[in-house]
Design an enzyme around this catalytic site. Sequence first.
Site, PDB file in Angstrom:
ATOM      1  N   SER A 117      -8.163   1.175   9.312  1.00  0.00           N
ATOM      2  CA  SER A 117      -7.802   0.597  10.608  1.00  0.00           C
ATOM      3  C   SER A 117      -6.346  -0.179  10.480  1.00  0.00           C
ATOM      4  O   SER A 117      -5.934  -0.729  11.613  1.00  0.00           O
ATOM      5  CB  SER A 117      -8.749  -0.428  10.971  1.00  0.00           C
ATOM      6  OG  SER A 117      -8.686  -1.542  10.040  1.00  0.00           O
ATOM      7  N   GLN A 156      -1.056   3.382   7.828  1.00  0.00           N
ATOM      8  CA  GLN A 156       0.249   3.411   7.896  1.00  0.00           C
ATOM      9  C   GLN A 156       1.093   4.045   6.560  1.00  0.00           C
ATOM     10  O   GLN A 156       2.000   4.682   6.694  1.00  0.00           O
ATOM     11  CB  GLN A 156       1.049   2.240   8.455  1.00  0.00           C
ATOM     12  CG  GLN A 156       0.599   1.636  10.008  1.00  0.00           C
ATOM     13  CD  GLN A 156       1.068   0.049   9.918  1.00  0.00           C
ATOM     14  OE1 GLN A 156       2.247   0.070   9.922  1.00  0.00           O
ATOM     15  NE2 GLN A 156       0.105  -0.797  10.300  1.00  0.00           N
ATOM     16  N   LYS A 169       0.731  -1.133   0.020  1.00  0.00           N
ATOM     17  CA  LYS A 169      -0.094  -0.121  -0.013  1.00  0.00           C
ATOM     18  C   LYS A 169       0.702   1.440   0.106  1.00  0.00           C
ATOM     19  O   LYS A 169       0.438   2.366  -0.231  1.00  0.00           O
ATOM     20  CB  LYS A 169      -0.795  -0.083   1.144  1.00  0.00           C
ATOM     21  CG  LYS A 169      -2.123  -1.044   1.072  1.00  0.00           C
ATOM     22  CD  LYS A 169      -3.237  -1.164   1.984  1.00  0.00           C
ATOM     23  CE  LYS A 169      -4.127  -2.047   1.664  1.00  0.00           C
ATOM     24  NZ  LYS A 169      -5.449  -2.234   2.241  1.00  0.00           N
ATOM     25  N   GLY A 208     -10.314  -4.703  -0.766  1.00  0.00           N
ATOM     26  CA  GLY A 208     -10.771  -3.819  -1.404  1.00  0.00           C
ATOM     27  C   GLY A 208     -10.986  -3.527  -2.842  1.00  0.00           C
ATOM     28  O   GLY A 208     -11.611  -2.711  -3.410  1.00  0.00           O
ATOM     29  N   THR A 249      -7.392   9.963   5.409  1.00  0.00           N
ATOM     30  CA  THR A 249      -8.056   8.750   5.004  1.00  0.00           C
ATOM     31  C   THR A 249      -8.676   7.947   6.214  1.00  0.00           C
ATOM     32  O   THR A 249      -8.403   8.533   7.280  1.00  0.00           O
ATOM     33  CB  THR A 249      -7.004   7.991   4.335  1.00  0.00           C
ATOM     34  OG1 THR A 249      -7.867   6.493   3.666  1.00  0.00           O
ATOM     35  CG2 THR A 249      -6.260   7.199   5.394  1.00  0.00           C
TER      36      THR A 249
END
Length: 311
Positions: A75, A80, A50, A177, A72
């Site tokens: 969780s 991070q 990511k 996602g 954003t």
Amino acid sequence: MKKSDLESVLKKIQPHIHRTPVLSSSLINEMVSTSLWFKCENFQKMGAFKMRGATNAILNLSEEKKAKGVVTHSSGNFAQALSLAAKSLDVPAYIVMPDSASEVKKSAVRTYEGKITECPSTLQDREATANKIQKETGATFVHPSNDLDVILGQGTAAIELLQDYPDLDYIICPVGGGGLIAGTALTVKHFGNNCKCIGAEPIEVDDAWRSLQSGKIETNETANTIADGLKTQLGDKNFPIILENVDEIIRVSEEEIKAALKLIWERMKIVVEPSSAVPLAAIIKEKHRFQNKRIGIIISGGNVDLSKLPF
């Protein structure tokens, strides 16, 4: 979306990310009678793919927008990623996290200087809190997976994999996602040589599998899976890409995920999170059809809560 668009994204983010290694295991290859190459994004900065999408999203902002920051709701890994990418580019980052998020994850975000606002864990509360911060600060909202700049950034892991191994028959990655598989599918389309993109998903959260069947975005009633990074659902920007470019999604059980996770830890000696084991679980489940193929696997991340290991 052209090949040159993806190439320019990789060139842009390269100074800010690691080019992660590609590993293989002769023992696992023998088990499945297949040649597997693991693109190890668990060795990426902040421990997951990511970082790529977060970095690309921030780099594409105007100087005026960068000065006001990014926001954003996440969780885990994207919280991070956006925090670290923003810190390295000297941009403020506002992170909305559910109050149920683990202290380990909150601590990591704080280490990367993300400014945390906690809220109840429902999607409505997350979105409302992020909207409030946007209005107060003028920060730009960056979605963890349903954002084209993020999607293209995530696709760069597969570009590097195909640069190293251009003759892969398949690239398989986990589906949560939808950002990683959408970006990977675009890369396979433009850089692959008769290569196909396949997704792997837990049966317990098989919304993407059902979405491919129905042609519309489906949701999950429950999220009872060890692969906690795959609980989120597809979005209106990544789903059309997935629908057009992903050949299929293979579903695996919780026991199959745990067995694949244990195999990677024991045999490859690398720390990966449960989500990362889902593609290997899919190959083991369908090993007869993948015999003698050349397969790339995106190991999505290695951010593990060591107090919750399943073995």
